[in-house]
Structure formats: structure tokens, C-alpha cells
Design an enzyme around this catalytic site. Structure first.
Site, mmCIF file in Angstrom:
data_model
loop_
_atom_site.group_PDB
_atom_site.id
_atom_site.type_symbol
_atom_site.label_atom_id
_atom_site.label_comp_id
_atom_site.label_asym_id
_atom_site.label_seq_id
_atom_site.Cartn_x
_atom_site.Cartn_y
_atom_site.Cartn_z
ATOM 1 N N VAL A 51 0.840 -1.202 0.000
ATOM 2 C CA VAL A 51 0.000 0.000 0.000
ATOM 3 C C VAL A 51 0.876 1.255 0.000
ATOM 4 C CG1 VAL A 51 -1.892 -1.188 1.184
ATOM 5 C CG2 VAL A 51 -0.162 -0.020 2.553
ATOM 6 N N HIS A 99 -4.496 -4.289 -2.355
ATOM 7 C CA HIS A 99 -4.875 -3.915 -0.985
ATOM 8 C C HIS A 99 -5.058 -2.413 -0.826
ATOM 9 C CE1 HIS A 99 -2.987 -7.939 0.484
ATOM 10 N NE2 HIS A 99 -4.206 -8.095 0.020
ATOM 11 N N CYS A 130 -19.856 14.672 1.341
ATOM 12 C CA CYS A 130 -21.073 14.464 2.154
ATOM 13 C C CYS A 130 -20.862 14.786 3.625
ATOM 14 C CB CYS A 130 -21.561 13.016 2.015
ATOM 15 S SG CYS A 130 -20.604 11.828 2.969
ATOM 16 N N THR A 173 7.197 -11.783 -0.890
ATOM 17 C CA THR A 173 5.982 -12.008 -0.116
ATOM 18 C C THR A 173 6.074 -13.344 0.619
ATOM 19 O OG1 THR A 173 3.545 -12.165 -0.180
ATOM 20 C CG2 THR A 173 4.738 -13.043 -2.088
ATOM 21 N N SER A 174 5.489 -13.347 1.823
ATOM 22 C CA SER A 174 5.502 -14.585 2.625
ATOM 23 C C SER A 174 4.436 -15.560 2.128
ATOM 24 C CB SER A 174 5.247 -14.232 4.101
ATOM 25 O OG SER A 174 4.023 -13.504 4.216
ATOM 26 N N ASN A 203 13.218 -14.257 -2.981
ATOM 27 C CA ASN A 203 13.006 -14.062 -1.550
ATOM 28 C C ASN A 203 14.249 -14.592 -0.826
ATOM 29 O OD1 ASN A 203 11.947 -14.188 1.171
ATOM 30 N ND2 ASN A 203 9.886 -14.260 0.277
ATOM 31 N N PRO A 204 14.688 -13.868 0.249
ATOM 32 C CA PRO A 204 15.847 -14.413 0.990
ATOM 33 C C PRO A 204 15.486 -15.696 1.728
ATOM 34 C CG PRO A 204 15.425 -12.113 1.582
ATOM 35 C CD PRO A 204 14.289 -12.565 0.740
ATOM 36 N N GLU A 205 14.168 -15.873 1.979
ATOM 37 C CA GLU A 205 13.728 -17.037 2.761
ATOM 38 C C GLU A 205 12.802 -17.930 1.934
ATOM 39 O OE1 GLU A 205 13.578 -14.331 6.859
ATOM 40 O OE2 GLU A 205 11.770 -15.354 6.120
HETATM 41 C C1 BV8 Z 1 -10.579 -11.704 2.371
HETATM 42 C C2 BV8 Z 1 -3.402 -3.861 3.929
HETATM 43 C C3 BV8 Z 1 -12.808 -12.393 1.978
HETATM 44 C C4 BV8 Z 1 -3.502 -3.426 5.338
HETATM 45 C C5 BV8 Z 1 -3.259 -6.284 4.056
HETATM 46 C C6 BV8 Z 1 -10.428 -14.948 9.441
HETATM 47 C C7 BV8 Z 1 -11.270 -13.851 9.329
HETATM 48 C C8 BV8 Z 1 -11.268 -13.069 8.181
HETATM 49 C C9 BV8 Z 1 -10.423 -13.367 7.131
HETATM 50 C C10 BV8 Z 1 -9.595 -14.451 7.266
HETATM 51 C C11 BV8 Z 1 -9.579 -15.234 8.393
HETATM 52 N N1 BV8 Z 1 -8.644 -16.202 8.222
HETATM 53 C C12 BV8 Z 1 -8.057 -16.054 7.014
HETATM 54 C C13 BV8 Z 1 -8.626 -15.007 6.424
HETATM 55 C C14 BV8 Z 1 -8.323 -14.458 5.123
HETATM 56 C C15 BV8 Z 1 -7.287 -13.352 5.297
HETATM 57 C C16 BV8 Z 1 -5.910 -14.016 5.309
HETATM 58 O O1 BV8 Z 1 -5.426 -14.424 4.278
HETATM 59 N N2 BV8 Z 1 -5.307 -14.139 6.501
HETATM 60 C C17 BV8 Z 1 -4.016 -14.793 6.588
HETATM 61 C C18 BV8 Z 1 -3.045 -13.946 7.406
HETATM 62 C C19 BV8 Z 1 -4.226 -16.168 7.186
HETATM 63 N N3 BV8 Z 1 -7.417 -12.500 4.151
HETATM 64 C C20 BV8 Z 1 -8.256 -11.470 4.192
HETATM 65 O O2 BV8 Z 1 -8.876 -11.109 5.192
HETATM 66 C C21 BV8 Z 1 -8.418 -10.762 2.871
HETATM 67 N N4 BV8 Z 1 -9.803 -10.632 2.537
HETATM 68 O O3 BV8 Z 1 -10.213 -12.822 2.553
HETATM 69 O O4 BV8 Z 1 -11.854 -11.361 1.959
HETATM 70 C C22 BV8 Z 1 -13.438 -12.330 3.339
HETATM 71 C C23 BV8 Z 1 -14.231 -11.240 3.630
HETATM 72 C C24 BV8 Z 1 -14.866 -11.202 4.875
HETATM 73 C C25 BV8 Z 1 -14.655 -12.220 5.821
HETATM 74 C C26 BV8 Z 1 -13.809 -13.304 5.510
HETATM 75 C C27 BV8 Z 1 -13.182 -13.347 4.268
HETATM 76 C C28 BV8 Z 1 -7.841 -9.377 2.934
HETATM 77 C C29 BV8 Z 1 -6.349 -9.470 3.160
HETATM 78 C C30 BV8 Z 1 -5.761 -8.073 3.021
HETATM 79 C C31 BV8 Z 1 -5.281 -7.613 4.369
HETATM 80 N N5 BV8 Z 1 -4.549 -6.348 4.186
HETATM 81 N N6 BV8 Z 1 -2.661 -5.112 3.878
HETATM 82 C C32 BV8 Z 1 -2.177 -2.891 5.833
HETATM 83 O O5 BV8 Z 1 -1.215 -2.764 5.042
HETATM 84 O O6 BV8 Z 1 -2.128 -2.603 7.025
HETATM 85 S S1 BV8 Z 1 -2.373 -7.704 4.062
HETATM 86 C C33 BV8 Z 1 -0.777 -7.424 4.564
HETATM 87 O O7 BV8 Z 1 -0.118 -8.683 4.471
HETATM 88 C C34 BV8 Z 1 0.013 -6.507 3.657
HETATM 89 O O8 BV8 Z 1 -0.720 -5.901 2.644
HETATM 90 C C35 BV8 Z 1 0.994 -7.425 3.023
HETATM 91 O O9 BV8 Z 1 1.161 -7.127 1.703
HETATM 92 C C36 BV8 Z 1 0.312 -8.726 3.154
HETATM 93 C C37 BV8 Z 1 1.162 -9.931 2.912
HETATM 94 O O10 BV8 Z 1 2.342 -9.777 3.597
HETATM 95 P P1 BV8 Z 1 3.676 -9.726 2.726
HETATM 96 O O11 BV8 Z 1 3.548 -8.648 1.714
HETATM 97 O O12 BV8 Z 1 3.967 -11.087 2.216
HETATM 98 O O13 BV8 Z 1 4.711 -9.259 3.794
HETATM 99 P P2 BV8 Z 1 5.400 -10.145 4.926
HETATM 100 O O14 BV8 Z 1 6.013 -9.223 5.911
HETATM 101 O O15 BV8 Z 1 4.436 -11.193 5.392
HETATM 102 O O16 BV8 Z 1 6.564 -10.938 4.136
HETATM 103 C C38 BV8 Z 1 7.645 -10.213 3.579
HETATM 104 C C39 BV8 Z 1 8.424 -11.199 2.745
HETATM 105 O O17 BV8 Z 1 9.472 -10.486 2.126
HETATM 106 C C40 BV8 Z 1 9.061 -12.318 3.553
HETATM 107 O O18 BV8 Z 1 8.864 -13.538 2.873
HETATM 108 C C41 BV8 Z 1 10.557 -11.954 3.564
HETATM 109 O O19 BV8 Z 1 11.372 -13.095 3.557
HETATM 110 C C42 BV8 Z 1 10.682 -11.225 2.251
HETATM 111 N N7 BV8 Z 1 11.763 -10.240 2.188
HETATM 112 C C43 BV8 Z 1 12.325 -9.532 3.186
HETATM 113 N N8 BV8 Z 1 13.293 -8.711 2.668
HETATM 114 C C44 BV8 Z 1 13.317 -8.927 1.325
HETATM 115 C C45 BV8 Z 1 12.347 -9.897 1.007
HETATM 116 N N9 BV8 Z 1 12.135 -10.318 -0.254
HETATM 117 C C46 BV8 Z 1 12.902 -9.789 -1.231
HETATM 118 N N10 BV8 Z 1 13.854 -8.847 -1.008
HETATM 119 C C47 BV8 Z 1 14.095 -8.401 0.251
HETATM 120 N N11 BV8 Z 1 15.040 -7.466 0.460
#
Ligand code: BV8
Length: 246
Positions: free
Chosen positions: A110, A126, A156, A194-195, A219-221
């Protein structure tokens, strides 16, 4: 799945990169890590906010109960982002939009850094931390990098919320459908920083792979997606993506 360190990019990937016409890239917080943007699950200072895990404060439930707390969380993050710049990974991906006949950039981020690096037509699944949306009429407002964000809807008069998809909320209408369609068409798919834990976006590489795309993770991991990939380039996006570009 072949796992290599950045320096040894496999010949097959280089050959596919040279000849591909439909390419899709999915990015997550890791693509912005080298710009100084904390990732969510790397234990940095945005994994928890005032004692709340980020997926609790960034949720539909939190927004219903305490909109001002959610604004404080996003105001804090904009304060960090305000002074950060795109890194080599963002600039490389911006060049790729000219390189391939059909290039699709999907981001879970975002932070707006892809656009700042020159990427157009970014599919922000997102939303954006640099936009607010009226909770009643849905009108959107840009939030300036400097100065205060608007606090009421100019159309509004009702309250505004971050124009970001929170946990428990649906993605913007049509965003996932368009993304899934492009994923089913692409011949080369990169998953960068992304994780691969958050759905629906984490399903997109699976769709690409099932449709016959060559799948490459950067990804590093290792992640839950790594075993599905044809190749995993282990390292930082800012190091690896420019090497592909050479
Ligand atoms: C949905 C915006 C249908 C906000 C984000 C229970 C109740 C409700 C929903 C759920 C539930 N259980 C599961 C769900 C579904 C849920 C979900 O998937 N949960 C997961 C955690 C289990 N999903 C949702 O709720 C989605 N909507 O399902 O709608 C619905 C509707 C109503 C009711 C039920 C279902 C909406 C998901 C969107 C949430 N919003 N962001 C904000 O930014 O605050 S998500 C958030 O996580 C971020 O946007 C981020 O993008 C996203 C994913 O994380 P990553 O980008 O992967 O980041 P992360 O830190 O995890 O990993 C970084 C990676 O980079 C690592 O792998 C690391 O090794 C690597 N890295 C590090 N350094 C480097 C690198 N890689 C390359 N180079 C480097 N230098």
C-alpha cells in the site's frame, strides 16, 4: 524446484526472460524492504502497534470499533514512508513494463513505491495508504505526503477511512478477478518479497502455475510457495531483479 543464489541465474530462466511476452509479477512487503519499509512478519516495528499484532489493528473489526486508532496506525506508517524512496527492485520492475508485450504488476503493498519508481497500471490489490475513502459515499481523496490528511468527506461530510483493504474485507471490486485472469494468461510469473500467507493474493501464483506459467520466487527465505516454483532465487529483490535485467 531449483533453489539458487542470486549469482547463478539458471539458463532456462534467462532464456524464458529473453523470449517471454506475457509476464506477471506479484510483489509483497519484501520488495520495499531495501527502501527501509518494515515488513509485517520480519519482526520489525510494524509487526505490532501499541501491543496489537498488525493483522488485528489492520482489520475490519478494529475499524468498526475504533476508527481513530486505525487512523493513528496508518498515520504512523505514512510518517515512516514519507521520506523513503523506491529501491533498485522497484526501478527494475518499472523498466519491465516497456520490455514485455503484456506486463502485469500486482502488488499487495500500500506504500505507493512502485508508482514512485515509474510503474503505471499497478494493480493495488490492498489499496493505498496515500488515499482516504468516505465511509458513507465512498468518494476517495488523495492524502498529501506533507501536511494533514483530510478528516471529513468534502462531498457528504461523513467520516473518512484509509482506502486500504483490511483483514476480513473484500478486495476492491474486480481487482482479484482481473489479477486472476492475467495470472491464467501469463507464461512467466515472478513472486517477489511475499511470505505468500495472505489470501486471495497468495492464490495467484497457484493459478499461474496451473495455467502453465514458469514460476520464479525471489526471496531471501523459503515460503509456502517455494516448492511449487520452478526456480527460487534466494536473495534480496534489489540484488536479484537488476541481474535478470542485464
Ligand atoms: C478476504 C493492507 C474475503 C492493510 C493487508 C479470518 C477472518 C477473516 C479473514 C480471514 C480469516 N482467516 C483467514 C482469512 C483471510 C485473510 C488471510 O489471508 N489471513 C491470513 C493472514 C491467514 N485475508 C483477508 O482477510 C483478505 N480478505 O479474505 O476477503 C473475506 C471477507 C470477509 C470475511 C472473511 C473473508 C484481505 C487481506 C488483506 C489484508 N490487508 N494489507 C495494511 O497494510 O495494514 S495484508 C498485509 O499482508 C500486507 O498488505 C501485506 O502485503 C500482506 C502480505 O504480507 P507480505 O507482503 O507477504 O509481507 P510479509 O512481511 O508477510 O513478508 C515479507 C516477505 O518479504 C518475507 O517472505 C521476507 O522473507 C521477504 N523479504 C524480506 N526482505 C526482502 C524480502 N524479499 C525480497 N527482497 C528483500 N530485500
Amino acid at each position: 524446484m531449483q533453489s539458487v543464489v542470486a549469482q547463478q541465474i539458471p539458463a532456462e530462466l534467462r532464456q524464458r526472460f529473453q523470449t517471454a511476452s506475457q509476464v506477471l509479477v506479484l510483489t509483497g512487503a519484501g520488495v520495499s524492504a531495501e527502501s527501509g519499509v518494515p515488513t509485517f512478519r520480519g519482526g520489525a516495528n510494524t509487526a505490532v502497534w501499541q501491543g496489537l499484532p498488525f493483522d488485528v489493528i489492520s482489520s475490519a473489526t478494529a475499524l468498526e470499533h475504533d476508527l481513530s486508532a486505525v487512523w493513528q496506525w496508518f498515520d504512523y506508517r505514512r510518517g515512516i514512508l514519507r521520506y523513503l524512496e523506491p529501491n533498485a527492485a522497484h526501478y527494475t520492475l518499472a523498466r519491465w513494463q516497456e520490455r514485455f508485450a503484456q506486463f502485469t504488476l500486482l502488488t499487495q503493498n500500500v506504500d505507493g513505491l512502485h508508482q514512485a519508481a515509474g510503474s503505471n497500471d499497478v494493480i493495488e490489490m490492498h489499496g493505498s495508504i496515500w488515499r482516504a475513502r468516505c465511509i458513507s459515499c465512498g468518494v476517495r481523496f488523495e492524502i498529501p505526503r506533507e501536511g494533514e490528511r483530510p478528516d471529513i468527506c468534502f462531498a457528504c461530510g461523513d467520516r473518512l477511512r484509509p482506502d486500504v483493504v483490511l483483514f476480513g474485507e473484500m478486495l476492491p471490486t474486480g481487482a482479484f478477478e482481473l489479477a486472476a485472469h492475467r495470472a491464467s494468461e501469463c507464461e512467466l510469473c515472478f513472486v517477489v518479497g511475499t511470505s505468500a500467507l495472505v489470501y486471495p493474493p497468495a492464490a495467484l501464483p497457484e493459478i499461474a502455475k496451473a495455467s502453465g506459467a514458469y514460476l520464479c520466487e525471489v526471496n531471501p527465505e523459503q515460503t509456502p510457495l517455494s516448492d511449487l516454483c520452478d526456480v527460487v532465487l534466494t536473495g534480496k529483490a534489489g540484488d536479484i531483479l537488476p541481474q535478470l535485467d542485464q
